[in-house]
Design an enzyme around this catalytic site. Structure first.
Site: not given
Length: 365
Positions: A99, A101, A103, A224
């Site tokens: 949304g 970022g 890479v 996580d």
């Protein structure tokens, strides 16, 4: 690595992780500025066809793929900026986009090597909380120096923040598990033979445990852990990714050679959440995480997640496969996880015992 605010499903969904990505903050998230999103043409990289496996509640980056890759810049290349990675890092191809970022694989022109760069699509279009998490992840990861944790080479933290990491090639543990069980599904075995067939997966699991043990010794819990946050390289590396939800825990007094609190990684703290906030991935989180009991989350919470990973390795699927987020959270809170033998009757008793202990309803167990 992960990115923010949309839900995507990929090969882990075939294992039961179709749950999962809403910003899990108990407080209202600050409104975003309504700037148009920057959208570069996506490459034909293999990661594009594989959506995110286990979106994370409370993470700011769960749409990005679990790999290190460089980030392109949409700024004018002639514009002067101390944090613009463009002068040194030349984009090769986009690996993933979330949304806020992006890479990409990039080339470090100074050292003539491929690297991973991650930064915002538009620095004006992110909330302060997202920015804090982004910098938090970079700093935590950079100070956990272990073969099982991806190295961070550089961080730019003014204005248009970015950070540069080692580029990892390979597949996620989620994909590795799926491929293993697809190959072995037609073979009938005794429990002993079945256990032997899991050796490649179990060796990777031990690598994950070693990386997590190191982080715990440094006073950091991941919060996580899941198969899609582990990268399996072509050269034997097993790397735990996405430390964006990491937080510090009180140092134990009965361990030898444990770092003092003053030596903990910078900016590693119980940031951003109050009790009542749910953070993590529902299908892999501990009961205390699912109940939003932030103050009770500790090392044992990571051990619970490791237990679910081991369950998934043995069964070839997550215990909550195909269920909606709310239903998964309710089962985890109780907790009422289906017994491992339900999905894999051939599970060797020692593995069954380990899974049951790690996924006990009591943190003390």
């Amino acid at each position: 690595m992960s990115a923010p605010d949309s839900t995507r499903n990929d090969d882990a969904n075939s294992q039961g992780d179709d749950s999962e990505n809403i910003l899990g903050n108990s407080n209202a998230t600050p409104e975003r500025k309504s700037h148009p999103r920057s959208r570069r043409r996506r490459s034909s990289n293999a990661f594009e066809s594989a959506p995110n496996q286990d979106p994370t509640i409370g993470s700011s980056s769960s749409d990005l793929p679990p790999t290190s890759a460089g980030i392109a810049t949409d700024n004018d290349p002639n514009e002067e900026s101390t944090n613009n990675p463009a002068p040194r890092y030349e984009s090769v191809e986009e690996v993933g986009r979330g949304g806020w970022g992006v890479v990409e694989k990039a080339v470090d022109k100074q050292l003539e090597r491929e690297v991973a760069v991650k930064r915002f699509c538009d620095a004006d279009d992110v909330t302060q909380q997202e920015r804090n998490r982004f910098l938090h992840e970079a700093k935590v990861t950079s100070q956990l120096q272990h073969p099982g944790i991806v190295p961070v080479h550089e961080l730019g933290d003014r204005c248009d923040a970015f950070y540069v990491m080692k580029l990892l090639d390979g597949v996620t543990l989620s994909k590795f598990i799926q491929e293993h069980h697809q190959q072995k599904v037609s073979e009938r075995k005794t429990p002993f033979q079945f256990g032997e067939s899991l050796e490649p997966l179990l060796q990777r699991f031990v690598d994950i445990c070693n990386a997590v043990a190191y982080a715990h010794q440094r006073g950091v819990i991941h919060r996580d852990l899941k198969p899609s946050n582990v990268m399996i390289s072509d050269f034997g590396e097993t790397v735990v990714l996405d430390w964006g939800l990491a937080q510090s825990v009180e140092q134990p007094t009965d361990h030898v050679n444990v770092q003092s609190t003053s030596e903990l990684p910078a900016d590693v703290s119980p940031l951003f959440e109050r009790d009542g906030t749910v953070v993590g991935t529902p299908a892999y989180m501990s009961p205390e995480q699912a109940r939003g009991e932030i103050s009770r989350i500790n090392r044992s919470s990571d051990l619970y997640s490791l237990g679910v990973i081991l369950y998934t390795i043995v069964a070839g699927r997550n215990p909550y496969q195909g269920q909606p987020v709310d239903q998964i959270l309710n089962q985890v809170r109780r907790p009422t996880c289906p017994d491992l033998r339900t999905y894999q009757p051939l599970v060797p008793k020692p593995l069954l015992s380990i899974v049951r202990k790690a996924m006990s309803s009591s943190q003390h167990d």
